[in-house]
Design a protein around this motif. Sequence first.
Motif, PDB file in Angstrom:
ATOM      1  N   LEU A 217       0.782  -1.269   0.092  1.00 33.31           N
ATOM      2  CA  LEU A 217      -0.116  -0.085  -0.028  1.00 33.31           C
ATOM      3  C   LEU A 217       0.861   1.354   0.082  1.00 33.31           C
ATOM      4  O   LEU A 217       0.419   2.164  -0.635  1.00 33.31           O
ATOM      5  CB  LEU A 217      -1.023   0.141   1.072  1.00 33.31           C
ATOM      6  CG  LEU A 217      -2.013  -0.897   1.267  1.00 33.31           C
ATOM      7  CD1 LEU A 217      -2.663  -1.229   2.729  1.00 33.31           C
ATOM      8  CD2 LEU A 217      -3.058  -0.880   0.136  1.00 33.31           C
ATOM      9  N   ASP A 218       1.921   1.115   0.813  1.00 31.31           N
ATOM     10  CA  ASP A 218       2.956   2.449   0.841  1.00 31.31           C
ATOM     11  C   ASP A 218       3.710   2.563  -0.554  1.00 31.31           C
ATOM     12  O   ASP A 218       4.220   3.711  -0.956  1.00 31.31           O
ATOM     13  CB  ASP A 218       3.959   2.140   1.958  1.00 31.31           C
ATOM     14  CG  ASP A 218       3.376   2.647   3.198  1.00 31.31           C
ATOM     15  OD1 ASP A 218       2.277   3.264   3.203  1.00 31.31           O
ATOM     16  OD2 ASP A 218       3.975   2.036   4.134  1.00 31.31           O
ATOM     17  N   ARG A 219       3.607   1.585  -1.445  1.00 29.87           N
ATOM     18  CA  ARG A 219       4.277   1.596  -2.966  1.00 29.87           C
ATOM     19  C   ARG A 219       3.127   1.630  -3.858  1.00 29.87           C
ATOM     20  O   ARG A 219       3.584   1.745  -4.935  1.00 29.87           O
ATOM     21  CB  ARG A 219       5.080   0.360  -3.088  1.00 29.87           C
ATOM     22  CG  ARG A 219       6.064  -0.059  -1.840  1.00 29.87           C
ATOM     23  CD  ARG A 219       6.562  -1.340  -1.983  1.00 29.87           C
ATOM     24  NE  ARG A 219       7.472  -1.939  -0.703  1.00 29.87           N
ATOM     25  CZ  ARG A 219       8.876  -2.014  -0.698  1.00 29.87           C
ATOM     26  NH1 ARG A 219       9.464  -1.692  -1.789  1.00 29.87           N
ATOM     27  NH2 ARG A 219       9.147  -2.287   0.375  1.00 29.87           N
ATOM     28  N   GLY A 220       2.296   2.239  -3.498  1.00 31.18           N
ATOM     29  CA  GLY A 220       1.132   2.476  -4.571  1.00 31.18           C
ATOM     30  C   GLY A 220       0.553   1.311  -5.139  1.00 31.18           C
ATOM     31  O   GLY A 220      -0.178   1.592  -6.274  1.00 31.18           O
ATOM     32  N   ILE A 221       0.568   0.175  -4.848  1.00 30.95           N
ATOM     33  CA  ILE A 221       0.135  -0.909  -5.196  1.00 30.95           C
ATOM     34  C   ILE A 221      -1.170  -1.722  -4.269  1.00 30.95           C
ATOM     35  O   ILE A 221      -1.078  -1.635  -3.247  1.00 30.95           O
ATOM     36  CB  ILE A 221       0.836  -2.090  -5.422  1.00 30.95           C
ATOM     37  CG1 ILE A 221       2.061  -1.574  -6.398  1.00 30.95           C
ATOM     38  CG2 ILE A 221       0.381  -3.236  -6.083  1.00 30.95           C
ATOM     39  CD1 ILE A 221       3.399  -2.752  -6.419  1.00 30.95           C
ATOM     40  N   LEU A 222      -2.276  -1.863  -4.853  1.00 35.61           N
ATOM     41  CA  LEU A 222      -3.620  -2.203  -4.245  1.00 35.61           C
ATOM     42  C   LEU A 222      -3.601  -3.813  -4.248  1.00 35.61           C
ATOM     43  O   LEU A 222      -3.946  -4.337  -5.395  1.00 35.61           O
ATOM     44  CB  LEU A 222      -4.743  -1.588  -4.845  1.00 35.61           C
ATOM     45  CG  LEU A 222      -6.142  -1.688  -3.868  1.00 35.61           C
ATOM     46  CD1 LEU A 222      -5.806  -1.114  -2.469  1.00 35.61           C
ATOM     47  CD2 LEU A 222      -7.020  -0.849  -4.596  1.00 35.61           C
ATOM     48  N   SER A 223      -3.390  -4.530  -3.182  1.00 40.31           N
ATOM     49  CA  SER A 223      -3.533  -5.796  -3.053  1.00 40.31           C
ATOM     50  C   SER A 223      -4.678  -6.390  -2.403  1.00 40.31           C
ATOM     51  O   SER A 223      -5.037  -5.947  -1.529  1.00 40.31           O
ATOM     52  CB  SER A 223      -2.118  -6.510  -2.535  1.00 40.31           C
ATOM     53  OG  SER A 223      -2.178  -7.847  -2.655  1.00 40.31           O
ATOM     54  N   LEU A 224      -5.211  -7.619  -3.007  1.00 40.64           N
ATOM     55  CA  LEU A 224      -6.355  -8.181  -2.227  1.00 40.64           C
ATOM     56  C   LEU A 224      -5.858  -9.562  -1.835  1.00 40.64           C
ATOM     57  O   LEU A 224      -5.514 -10.367  -2.733  1.00 40.64           O
ATOM     58  CB  LEU A 224      -7.660  -8.301  -3.415  1.00 40.64           C
ATOM     59  CG  LEU A 224      -9.047  -9.115  -2.895  1.00 40.64           C
ATOM     60  CD1 LEU A 224      -9.425  -8.267  -1.718  1.00 40.64           C
ATOM     61  CD2 LEU A 224      -9.912  -9.191  -3.843  1.00 40.64           C
ATOM     62  N   SER A 225      -5.927  -9.628  -0.322  1.00 38.43           N
ATOM     63  CA  SER A 225      -5.566 -10.687  -0.040  1.00 38.43           C
ATOM     64  C   SER A 225      -6.643 -11.906  -0.051  1.00 38.43           C
ATOM     65  O   SER A 225      -7.804 -11.617   0.546  1.00 38.43           O
ATOM     66  CB  SER A 225      -5.221 -10.579   1.492  1.00 38.43           C
ATOM     67  OG  SER A 225      -4.080  -9.670   1.512  1.00 38.43           O
ATOM     68  N   LEU A 226      -6.402 -13.141  -0.199  1.00 38.53           N
ATOM     69  CA  LEU A 226      -7.279 -14.401  -0.478  1.00 38.53           C
ATOM     70  C   LEU A 226      -6.791 -15.432   0.308  1.00 38.53           C
ATOM     71  O   LEU A 226      -6.044 -15.771   0.440  1.00 38.53           O
ATOM     72  CB  LEU A 226      -7.381 -14.490  -1.880  1.00 38.53           C
ATOM     73  CG  LEU A 226      -8.429 -15.603  -2.073  1.00 38.53           C
ATOM     74  CD1 LEU A 226      -9.609 -15.389  -2.306  1.00 38.53           C
ATOM     75  CD2 LEU A 226      -7.842 -16.448  -3.503  1.00 38.53           C
ATOM     76  N   ALA A 227      -7.748 -15.807   1.238  1.00 39.50           N
ATOM     77  CA  ALA A 227      -7.724 -17.078   1.989  1.00 39.50           C
ATOM     78  C   ALA A 227      -8.814 -17.763   2.593  1.00 39.50           C
ATOM     79  O   ALA A 227      -9.787 -16.972   2.477  1.00 39.50           O
ATOM     80  CB  ALA A 227      -6.740 -16.874   3.631  1.00 39.50           C
ATOM     81  N   PRO A 228      -8.902 -18.951   2.465  1.00 37.72           N
ATOM     82  CA  PRO A 228     -10.359 -19.694   2.872  1.00 37.72           C
ATOM     83  C   PRO A 228     -10.657 -19.387   4.585  1.00 37.72           C
ATOM     84  O   PRO A 228      -9.894 -19.150   5.233  1.00 37.72           O
ATOM     85  CB  PRO A 228     -10.074 -21.047   2.596  1.00 37.72           C
ATOM     86  CG  PRO A 228      -8.528 -21.308   2.957  1.00 37.72           C
ATOM     87  CD  PRO A 228      -7.812 -20.022   2.428  1.00 37.72           C
TER      88      PRO A 228
END
Length: 603
Positions: A217-228
């Motif tokens: 997030l601090d690097r301008g990248i929006l990541s969606l975390s996925l787990a069951p």
Amino acid sequence: MKSGKQSSQPEKGTSRILSLIVLFIAFCGFSFYLGGIFCSERDKIVAKDVTRTTTKAVASPKEPTVTPIQIKSVSFPECGSEFQDYTPCTDPKRWKKYGVHRLSFLERHCPPVYEKNECLIPPPDGYKPPIRWPKSREQCWYRNVPYDWINKQKSNQHWLKKEGDKFHFPGGGTMFPRGVSHYVDLMQDLIPEMKDGTVRTAIDTGCGVASWGGDLLDRGILSLSLAPRDNHEAQVQFALERGIPAILGIISTQRLPFPSNAFDMAHCSRCLIPWTEFGGIYLLEIHRIVRPGGFWVLSGPPVNYNRRWRGWNTTMEDQKSDYNKLQSLLTSMCFKKYAQKDDIAVWQKLSDKSCYDKIAKNMEAYPPKCDDSIEPDSAWYTPLRPCVVAPTPKVKKSGLGSIPKWPERLHVAPERIGDVHGGSANGLKHDDGKWKNRVKHYKKVLPALGTDKIRNVMDMNTVYGGFAAALIDDPIWVMNVVSSYSANSLPVVFDRGLIGTYHDWCEAFSTYPRTYDLLHLDSLFTLESHRCEMKYVLLEMDRILRPSGYVIIRESSYFMDAITTLAKGIRWSCRREETEYAVKSEKILVCQKKLWFSSNQTS
């Protein structure tokens, strides 16, 4: 007759018949005459009634033509304390009903309507309002996510550490013992596109406590975390408690709820997904959701097997065989090896048409190319397909390197907007302008919006992500939800550099309770009330909303009274507001969820 005289009887009979005919004709004529008089008078009466009604309507054009729907007051009971982490469609109590093949019991299995709970889920005993962003990335209240198991099992890997009444997140992980920032630094050296805005969206499969996504997030990248969903670790709940985007899910027998060619990058850090099993079908799903030119990053087995195999409880020969099989599968799917250093390996999805043409021409190729009957964006309860989804020419123009870099891509109409009915560049521009005005108004009626009081936000029925785009400079992130029954505009959302998912609001969302600070909906009940019962939608909203969290309901005046009545029964405090243009047909309801504790607990 014999005497030769003629009878006069026929003449008399004929005369009688003629008289009757003349009488009948006269009677009919008189009847038509009377009928004409009667009908003309009746027409005059009807005309007067119509004129009166029309005149009344013209005289009072502002009067509502439809009476708002009304329902009886209702009060929903409390659920038992055992429901405090209830996830209806991924409920561990129902797992035994489903098969263990490929862990399919961990997929979505929603209860039928007659088994739906109509009660309010209580928070854990001792629950506190979450720590505000950005401090929440480093720590959270233990009582909000009271899981001792993960603390005991993962403390040696520095996932998290319990100190007093808080969990602390030092940024460690199985594959990054020197900390997540050092790990991402190494990754950026291998993928320079992570530094200049080329890579904007990412998905982290098997996310742990989402430290990788938090660092990006601090690097301008929006990541969606996925787990069951699981019984012990609650990875997604930890991620959302920290203010990091996450969703419950697993790659098993069904496609993930995302369109094709969506993410710029996919990541797996020892995520324990058996990539080479079942014909590489899990890799095929990664191929589907990564856009052309995008990257797949793997750290952990079997990467760097010649140095790491001793710690993996296996043999070097087995790991070498696994690595070669992985490389062969990726090559057959049009991935090429991009870079590797130590424990991190990177592959890039090709956008070159020639690779996919070779697959199509080779009848014996495995995996084969998907035929035209398989819709690449169909992803709501859609089975995984053992075939390669080849990018179309339009998708190729949306590939990494072809679309503008972040943040320019947010306001540039992507090529795929043309696939949406009525979609156009001018339409996107108009939509953005509309949402700027709306969000400006929202901040007046809800001053907390745009401050650190609100972090996790959901737009429950977006079109192009305009609500999220208007909030892009605020310290929030937005989960953009596109209805599985509406026009498929989710590819446009991803092409703009935003994230989201498909969903059907007749069912529960794939998240834990108490995970969002703000829920926003725009005419959701107008669009979906014929399918989804209002009370169940509002109860689901209450489940995923944090105590003291907010709801903005923008809806037709027809539904407002009913929504207000149900909201009162859910223990929300609400007030009705005008829209930015104060139109009578549409209103805004601003609600806040109260913090309450179960009557069987102590606050």
